[in-house]
Write a protein that holds these residues in place. Structure first.
Motif, PDB file in Angstrom:
ATOM      1  N   PRO A   1       7.482  15.414  -1.787  1.00  0.00           N
ATOM      2  CA  PRO A   1       6.244  16.146  -2.011  1.00  0.00           C
ATOM      3  C   PRO A   1       6.109  17.306  -1.027  1.00  0.00           C
ATOM      4  CG  PRO A   1       5.811  14.108  -0.863  1.00  0.00           C
ATOM      5  CD  PRO A   1       7.266  14.098  -1.188  1.00  0.00           C
ATOM      6  N   PRO A   2       5.293  18.301  -1.353  1.00  0.00           N
ATOM      7  CA  PRO A   2       5.197  19.468  -0.469  1.00  0.00           C
ATOM      8  C   PRO A   2       4.362  19.203   0.773  1.00  0.00           C
ATOM      9  CG  PRO A   2       3.706  19.725  -2.295  1.00  0.00           C
ATOM     10  CD  PRO A   2       4.427  18.440  -2.526  1.00  0.00           C
ATOM     11  N   ILE A   3       4.760  18.209   1.514  1.00  0.00           N
ATOM     12  CA  ILE A   3       4.043  17.944   2.762  1.00  0.00           C
ATOM     13  C   ILE A   3       5.054  17.728   3.868  1.00  0.00           C
ATOM     14  CG2 ILE A   3       1.925  16.916   1.838  1.00  0.00           C
ATOM     15  CD1 ILE A   3       3.329  14.167   2.426  1.00  0.00           C
ATOM     16  N   GLN A   4       4.563  17.768   5.081  1.00  0.00           N
ATOM     17  CA  GLN A   4       5.408  17.390   6.202  1.00  0.00           C
ATOM     18  C   GLN A   4       4.660  16.368   7.052  1.00  0.00           C
ATOM     19  OE1 GLN A   4       6.226  21.155   7.839  1.00  0.00           O
ATOM     20  NE2 GLN A   4       4.116  21.833   7.673  1.00  0.00           N
ATOM     21  N   ILE A   5       5.438  15.614   7.799  1.00  0.00           N
ATOM     22  CA  ILE A   5       4.821  14.508   8.537  1.00  0.00           C
ATOM     23  C   ILE A   5       4.989  14.698  10.030  1.00  0.00           C
ATOM     24  CG2 ILE A   5       4.905  12.023   8.965  1.00  0.00           C
ATOM     25  CD1 ILE A   5       5.569  11.588   6.111  1.00  0.00           C
ATOM     26  N   VAL A   6       3.915  14.542  10.758  1.00  0.00           N
ATOM     27  CA  VAL A   6       3.965  14.536  12.217  1.00  0.00           C
ATOM     28  C   VAL A   6       3.765  13.099  12.672  1.00  0.00           C
ATOM     29  CG1 VAL A   6       2.901  15.351  14.338  1.00  0.00           C
ATOM     30  CG2 VAL A   6       2.997  16.844  12.356  1.00  0.00           C
ATOM     31  N   ILE A   7       4.763  12.566  13.323  1.00  0.00           N
ATOM     32  CA  ILE A   7       4.634  11.192  13.816  1.00  0.00           C
ATOM     33  C   ILE A   7       4.250  11.245  15.292  1.00  0.00           C
ATOM     34  CG2 ILE A   7       5.782   8.991  14.143  1.00  0.00           C
ATOM     35  CD1 ILE A   7       7.771   9.823  11.994  1.00  0.00           C
ATOM     36  N   LEU A   8       3.130  10.699  15.611  1.00  0.00           N
ATOM     37  CA  LEU A   8       2.726  10.614  17.016  1.00  0.00           C
ATOM     38  C   LEU A   8       2.889   9.173  17.451  1.00  0.00           C
ATOM     39  CD1 LEU A   8      -0.396  12.876  16.820  1.00  0.00           C
ATOM     40  CD2 LEU A   8       1.652  13.344  18.134  1.00  0.00           C
ATOM     41  N   ASP A   9       4.035   8.895  18.013  1.00  0.00           N
ATOM     42  CA  ASP A   9       4.349   7.527  18.391  1.00  0.00           C
ATOM     43  C   ASP A   9       3.699   7.221  19.739  1.00  0.00           C
ATOM     44  OD1 ASP A   9       5.434   5.070  18.217  1.00  0.00           O
ATOM     45  OD2 ASP A   9       7.484   5.748  17.887  1.00  0.00           O
ATOM     46  N   GLU A  10       3.393   5.953  19.960  1.00  0.00           N
ATOM     47  CA  GLU A  10       2.816   5.515  21.229  1.00  0.00           C
ATOM     48  C   GLU A  10       1.621   6.379  21.607  1.00  0.00           C
ATOM     49  OE1 GLU A  10       6.316   5.835  23.617  1.00  0.00           O
ATOM     50  OE2 GLU A  10       7.354   4.652  22.146  1.00  0.00           O
ATOM     51  N   ALA A  11       0.732   6.557  20.633  1.00  0.00           N
ATOM     52  CA  ALA A  11      -0.369   7.496  20.827  1.00  0.00           C
ATOM     53  C   ALA A  11      -1.382   6.988  21.841  1.00  0.00           C
ATOM     54  CB  ALA A  11      -1.060   7.768  19.502  1.00  0.00           C
ATOM     55  N   ASP A  12      -1.343   5.695  22.147  1.00  0.00           N
ATOM     56  CA  ASP A  12      -2.339   5.233  23.120  1.00  0.00           C
ATOM     57  C   ASP A  12      -2.054   5.763  24.518  1.00  0.00           C
ATOM     58  OD1 ASP A  12      -0.238   3.578  22.625  1.00  0.00           O
ATOM     59  OD2 ASP A  12      -1.449   1.779  22.341  1.00  0.00           O
ATOM     60  N   SER A  13      -0.881   6.344  24.727  1.00  0.00           N
ATOM     61  CA  SER A  13      -0.666   6.932  26.044  1.00  0.00           C
ATOM     62  C   SER A  13      -0.996   8.426  26.061  1.00  0.00           C
ATOM     63  CB  SER A  13       0.767   6.684  26.518  1.00  0.00           C
ATOM     64  OG  SER A  13       1.673   7.276  25.641  1.00  0.00           O
ATOM     65  N   MET A  14      -1.587   8.927  24.984  1.00  0.00           N
ATOM     66  CA  MET A  14      -2.033  10.319  24.998  1.00  0.00           C
ATOM     67  C   MET A  14      -3.368  10.431  25.715  1.00  0.00           C
ATOM     68  SD  MET A  14      -1.258  11.569  21.155  1.00  0.00           S
ATOM     69  CE  MET A  14      -1.700  13.277  21.267  1.00  0.00           C
TER      70      MET A  14
ATOM     71  N   GLY B   1       3.913  10.218  -4.349  1.00  0.00           N
ATOM     72  CA  GLY B   1       4.093  11.305  -3.393  1.00  0.00           C
ATOM     73  C   GLY B   1       2.809  11.673  -2.680  1.00  0.00           C
ATOM     74  N   GLN B   2       1.799  10.864  -2.829  1.00  0.00           N
ATOM     75  CA  GLN B   2       0.520  11.116  -2.157  1.00  0.00           C
ATOM     76  C   GLN B   2       0.467  10.294  -0.872  1.00  0.00           C
ATOM     77  OE1 GLN B   2      -2.315  12.820  -3.412  1.00  0.00           O
ATOM     78  NE2 GLN B   2      -1.230  13.584  -5.197  1.00  0.00           N
ATOM     79  N   VAL B   3       0.439  10.965   0.232  1.00  0.00           N
ATOM     80  CA  VAL B   3       0.371  10.231   1.493  1.00  0.00           C
ATOM     81  C   VAL B   3      -0.901  10.617   2.223  1.00  0.00           C
ATOM     82  CG1 VAL B   3       1.578   9.704   3.634  1.00  0.00           C
ATOM     83  CG2 VAL B   3       2.879  10.340   1.622  1.00  0.00           C
ATOM     84  N   PRO B   4      -1.696   9.632   2.628  1.00  0.00           N
ATOM     85  CA  PRO B   4      -2.863   9.972   3.463  1.00  0.00           C
ATOM     86  C   PRO B   4      -2.433  10.098   4.925  1.00  0.00           C
ATOM     87  CG  PRO B   4      -2.838   7.629   2.980  1.00  0.00           C
ATOM     88  CD  PRO B   4      -1.621   8.208   2.333  1.00  0.00           C
TER      89      PRO B   4
ATOM     90  N   LEU C   1       9.529   5.274   5.512  1.00  0.00           N
ATOM     91  CA  LEU C   1       8.700   5.957   4.523  1.00  0.00           C
ATOM     92  C   LEU C   1       9.112   7.416   4.393  1.00  0.00           C
ATOM     93  CD1 LEU C   1       6.099   5.977   2.698  1.00  0.00           C
ATOM     94  CD2 LEU C   1       4.893   6.782   4.710  1.00  0.00           C
ATOM     95  N   SER C   2       9.280   8.096   5.526  1.00  0.00           N
ATOM     96  CA  SER C   2       9.638   9.511   5.443  1.00  0.00           C
ATOM     97  C   SER C   2      11.006   9.671   4.819  1.00  0.00           C
ATOM     98  CB  SER C   2       9.607  10.196   6.798  1.00  0.00           C
ATOM     99  OG  SER C   2       9.157   9.377   7.790  1.00  0.00           O
TER     100      SER C   2
ATOM    101  N   ALA D   1       0.826  -1.204   0.000  1.00  0.00           N
ATOM    102  CA  ALA D   1       0.000   0.000   0.000  1.00  0.00           C
ATOM    103  C   ALA D   1       0.862   1.257   0.000  1.00  0.00           C
ATOM    104  CB  ALA D   1      -0.920  -0.002   1.207  1.00  0.00           C
ATOM    105  N   LEU D   2       1.946   1.193   0.748  1.00  0.00           N
ATOM    106  CA  LEU D   2       2.774   2.391   0.880  1.00  0.00           C
ATOM    107  C   LEU D   2       3.677   2.606  -0.332  1.00  0.00           C
ATOM    108  CD1 LEU D   2       3.758   2.350   4.650  1.00  0.00           C
ATOM    109  CD2 LEU D   2       2.041   3.726   3.510  1.00  0.00           C
ATOM    110  N   ARG D   3       3.954   1.525  -1.045  1.00  0.00           N
ATOM    111  CA  ARG D   3       4.819   1.635  -2.210  1.00  0.00           C
ATOM    112  C   ARG D   3       4.249   2.668  -3.185  1.00  0.00           C
ATOM    113  NH1 ARG D   3       4.701  -3.566  -4.543  1.00  0.00           N
ATOM    114  NH2 ARG D   3       6.013  -4.298  -2.863  1.00  0.00           N
ATOM    115  N   ASN D   4       2.941   2.585  -3.328  1.00  0.00           N
ATOM    116  CA  ASN D   4       2.261   3.495  -4.218  1.00  0.00           C
ATOM    117  C   ASN D   4       2.403   4.947  -3.753  1.00  0.00           C
ATOM    118  OD1 ASN D   4       0.934   3.585  -6.583  1.00  0.00           O
ATOM    119  ND2 ASN D   4      -1.104   3.587  -5.655  1.00  0.00           N
ATOM    120  N   SER D   5       2.300   5.139  -2.445  1.00  0.00           N
ATOM    121  CA  SER D   5       2.440   6.479  -1.878  1.00  0.00           C
ATOM    122  C   SER D   5       3.772   7.087  -2.242  1.00  0.00           C
ATOM    123  CB  SER D   5       2.352   6.434  -0.363  1.00  0.00           C
ATOM    124  OG  SER D   5       1.132   5.962   0.027  1.00  0.00           O
ATOM    125  N   ILE D   6       4.809   6.257  -2.165  1.00  0.00           N
ATOM    126  CA  ILE D   6       6.144   6.785  -2.430  1.00  0.00           C
ATOM    127  C   ILE D   6       6.260   7.207  -3.895  1.00  0.00           C
ATOM    128  CG2 ILE D   6       8.593   6.223  -2.472  1.00  0.00           C
ATOM    129  CD1 ILE D   6       7.950   4.263  -0.162  1.00  0.00           C
TER     130      ILE D   6
END
Lengths: 374, 373
Positions: free
Chosen positions: B151-164, B78-81, B100-101, B70-75
């Motif tokens: 691509p003209p985007i930036q990525i925010v990684i929220l790791d271990e989000a279940d502890s938010m 350059g379209q990332v959901p 990926l990033s 699925a991610l191969r296509n994104s790369i």
């Protein structure tokens, strides 16, 4: 004179691997090997209290940095703001040497996450100051890892990976099941079993020889029995016994900790009389224990141990219950202990447990009486 | 990769100084650090293999076939959901998004375009608002000269989000939508149930399944080859994988620890020694006591011994269960009952119950069940 005042537990704590040949020899050997290699992992010691986790930590530090200054420890009081917006201040005491720091984040109760996030990250993020040091990393010692809240443990996860070049964590805990899996998988888990009875007597013997008094072997044996394989406790008991009596004999009375005798009395009261009146008296005793800071888990443990003890028919003072009702009592002990952890008021669950034991015991007695009559 | 983490480490320590009361002393310290590192050549730094062998391309991620395809296509496009990765620990969630990033932005822009927030950062509602918002507000342009898609985007990684906290998650909802023109979020968690629904529905969800035996062995063998670790037989790797139950990080960590002791070759028993599993003899002993004993006393002294020997009670119960289930002489009904008892005790211990009491109860109930009472 001054050295006389020291606790033997501290005085006779081995501080380097060469001295610590009495107990856990294999573990020490392994750690010694590990300390020499460059790949030093995070370490998690687990085992019951008084088994030697702190001693292992100290020896390991010594082995890592090959200098006595790891034992020159200064204590520091630190304060942190709980978060950027709130005004809550979290306090903790930090022990540090030039090479490591020691913290017990669980001291801060629910705010322990802050300590992990702020303090440990701060230390872990900066490099070893002394470049001549044996190792290029610093060590953060975390005591009572199992008492940390889930959030604090989660906060440690990435810190442990990201700052690995600068910092290793040596943690110790009593029960591994309270440490979250992701943390466990990042550490080398070292089991520290409690020393055997023989090992304890050997250590006690050695101490008595160095201190220059006679320790009858029978007494050493019973101390090691009473201590429940807890070396720290055994040494403490020996010292108390020695303080109270000029000369030790086989029959020297070994004082148990006050709270234990007190809790045992409660168990005895339950067995002696089963009535609401008795329960009311027990309530005051329980309050007494709780206000003195004895935790409910400890009370549950001692009570259960007393009730489930092997009964000796000649011992009138024992609170041991008949074999046949033991499984039932145990079942309720587990149930109420669990509820006590879930709930907030310990006294309810302690009382409920004792009332239940009374009911079970009474029921048993009535049945036994009935059988005798027919 | 390696370098990134070191730099990242130093950066993070700088970032968090504002607000801390000891800001000045800390800076002093850092100054010293800098001068010292300049003065003396660096000692070779030890990196955990887990970091060293993190896949640098999405294609290299072990086992997660669907995710990778699925991610191969994104790369390519350059379209990332917005992404949400969930699954048990050690299955490659963090590795995948980092890879990926990296493939998207390349090493030059990686640092500018990606922000990683995990549970070790403060992530209250205020932080989510300020930090994420600030980062998301940046204007960025496509860099045509780069050899990466970038691509003209930036990525925010929220790791271990279940502890938010739930509040912080709720605050994220609007932010995700507001800045979706140039920012993608990647939410990583172990349990999807701990993420509030509105957040989950904004993302494309990928489940990471525990890594299969073959995939793990393959990976471990590759590491062994590169690090020069001698393995006595294939059984060693197999037992490593068995112990770690699908958690690749755990197997790699165990392998690395094991390799620090032995220089010649690794044996199965070395792995067993350091991985915290209960030795076979102990389990045999438990089995014997449980099947033969009559009274309560035997179980009691056995329990005490087990607890004082410091075994991990959960691990112990798990292994006992395994042994009994494998035992063909025991009828199915008894097995079912035993499983129930152990499951109950496991929950209680996990919720903070006393280990000794629970183990005693479990073992005594088990012996009763086995004796058919």
């Amino acid at each position: 004179m001054h050295s006389e005042q020291r606790l033997w537990v501290e005085k006779y704590r081995p501080l380097c691997i060469e001295d610590a040949q009495q107990i856990h020899r294999e573990t020490y050997k392994m750690l010694g090997k590990l300390a020499q290699s460059d790949d030093f992992p995070h370490i998690l010691f687990y085992g019951p209290s008084g088994a030697g986790k702190r001693t292992l930590t100290k020896c390991l530090l010594q082995e890592l940095y090959k200098t006595n200054s790891v034992h020159k420890i200064k204590s520091e009081h630190k304060e942190f703001k709980a978060s950027a917006t709130s005004s809550t201040i979290v306090e903790c005491v930090v022990f540090s040497s030039n090479f490591h720091i020691e913290v017990t984040p669980s001291d801060a109760d629910n705010q322990d996450r802050v300590i992990v996030q702020k303090l440990i990250k701060e230390v872990a993020g900066s490099q070893q100051l002394d470049t001549k040091a044996q190792k290029s990393f610093k060590v953060v010692v975390i005591h009572e890892l199992d008492n940390l809240t889930r959030e604090a443990q989660a906060a440690l996860r990435r810190t442990m990976e990201t700052y690995m070049p600068y910092c290793r964590i040596i943690a110790n805990c009593e029960s591994l099941s309270k440490v979250i899996q992701p943390l466990r998988s990042r550490c080398l888990q070292v089991r520290v079993p409690a020393p055997s009875g023989q090992e304890i007597t050997r250590v006690l013997d050695q101490i008595s020889r160095t201190e220059g008094f006679d320790l009858p072997s029978q007494l050493a044996f019973s101390i090691s029995n009473y201590s429940r394989r807890n070396l720290r406790r055994a040494i403490m008991m020996l010292q108390t016994a020695k303080l109270k009596n000029e000369k030790l004999s086989d029959k020297t009375y070994i004082p148990a900790p006050e709270y234990e005798t007190y809790t045992r009395d409660i168990a005895k009261m339950v067995v002696q009389e089963q009535s609401p009146k008795q329960l009311r008296q027990i309530r005051t005793k329980l309050y007494e224990l709780l206000t003195k800071g004895i935790t409910s888990d400890m009370i549950f443990q001692i009570l259960a141990r007393e009730f489930l003890k092997k009964s000796q028919s000649n011992d009138k003072n024992s609170a041991a219950l008949p074999e046949i009702i033991k499984p039932e009592v145990l079942k309720f002990a587990v149930m109420f202990e669990h509820r006590c952890k879930e709930g907030s008021k310990a006294i309810f669950h302690l009382e409920a447990f004792l009332a239940r034991v009374m009911a079970i015991f009474k029921g048993y007695q009535i049945r036994a009486m009935g059988q005798k009559q027919y | 990769m390696d370098k990134f983490f070191k730099r990242g480490g130093a950066e993070a320590s700088k970032q968090k100084t504002p607000g801390a009361q000891s800001a000045s002393t800390n800076q002093d310290k850092e100054m010293k650090d800098l001068t010292q590192t300049n003065a003396t050549p660096q000692k070779p730094k030890f990196t955990p293999w887990v970091e060293k062998y993190r896949p640098s391309k999405v294609e290299e991620v072990s086992h997660q076939v669907e995710v990778v395809s699925a991610l191969r296509n994104s790369i390519l496009t350059g379209q990332v959901p917005h992404l949400m990765f969930y699954g048990p620990p050690g299955t490659g969630k963090t590795s995948t998004i980092l890879a990926l990033s990296k493939e998207l932005f390349g090493p030059d822009f990686f640092k500018q375009r990606v922000i990683e927030l995990n549970a070790s950062d403060e992530r209250g509602i205020a932080v989510v608002r300020e930090k994420v918002k600030k980062f998301a507000q940046k204007k960025i342009a496509k860099h045509p000269d780069s050899s990466f898609p970038c691509p003209p985007i930036q990525i925010v990684i929220l790791d271990e989000a279940d502890s938010m906290t739930i509040d912080a998650q709720a605050a994220l909802r609007r932010i995700i939508e507001q800045y979706s023109s140039n920012t993608r979020f990647c939410i990583i968690c172990n349990y999807i149930s701990k993420i509030i629904d509105p957040l989950a529905s904004r993302c494309v969800k990928f489940r990471f399944s525990p890594i299969g035996k073959e995939a793990q062995i393959e990976r471990l063998r590759m590491i062994c080859d590169r690090e020069g670790v001698n393995v006595a037989s294939d059984d060693v790797l197999a037992s490593l994988v068995d112990i770690s139950a699908g958690d690749l990080r755990r197997s790699i960590n165990t392998l690395q620890t094991a390799s620090t002791f032995k220089l010649q070759s690794l044996q199965v028993k070395d792995i067993a020694n350091i991985s915290g599993i209960v030795p076979e003899e102990t389990i045999k002993k438990v089995e014997k006591v449980l099947t033969t004993t009559e009274g309560f006393g035997d179980v009691q002294s056995l329990t005490q011994e087990l607890v004082l020997d410091g075994f991990d009670v959960q691990q112990l119960m798990y292994q006992i269960l395994e042994t009994f289930i494998a035992n063909e002489k025991i009828p199915d009904l008894v097995k079912a009952k035993i499983s129930e008892v152990i499951a109950e005790a496991d929950t209680k211990v996990l919720q903070g119950g006393d280990e000794e009491l629970n183990l005693l109860y479990t073992l005594s109930t088990m012996s009763k069940i086995i004796r058919g009472q």
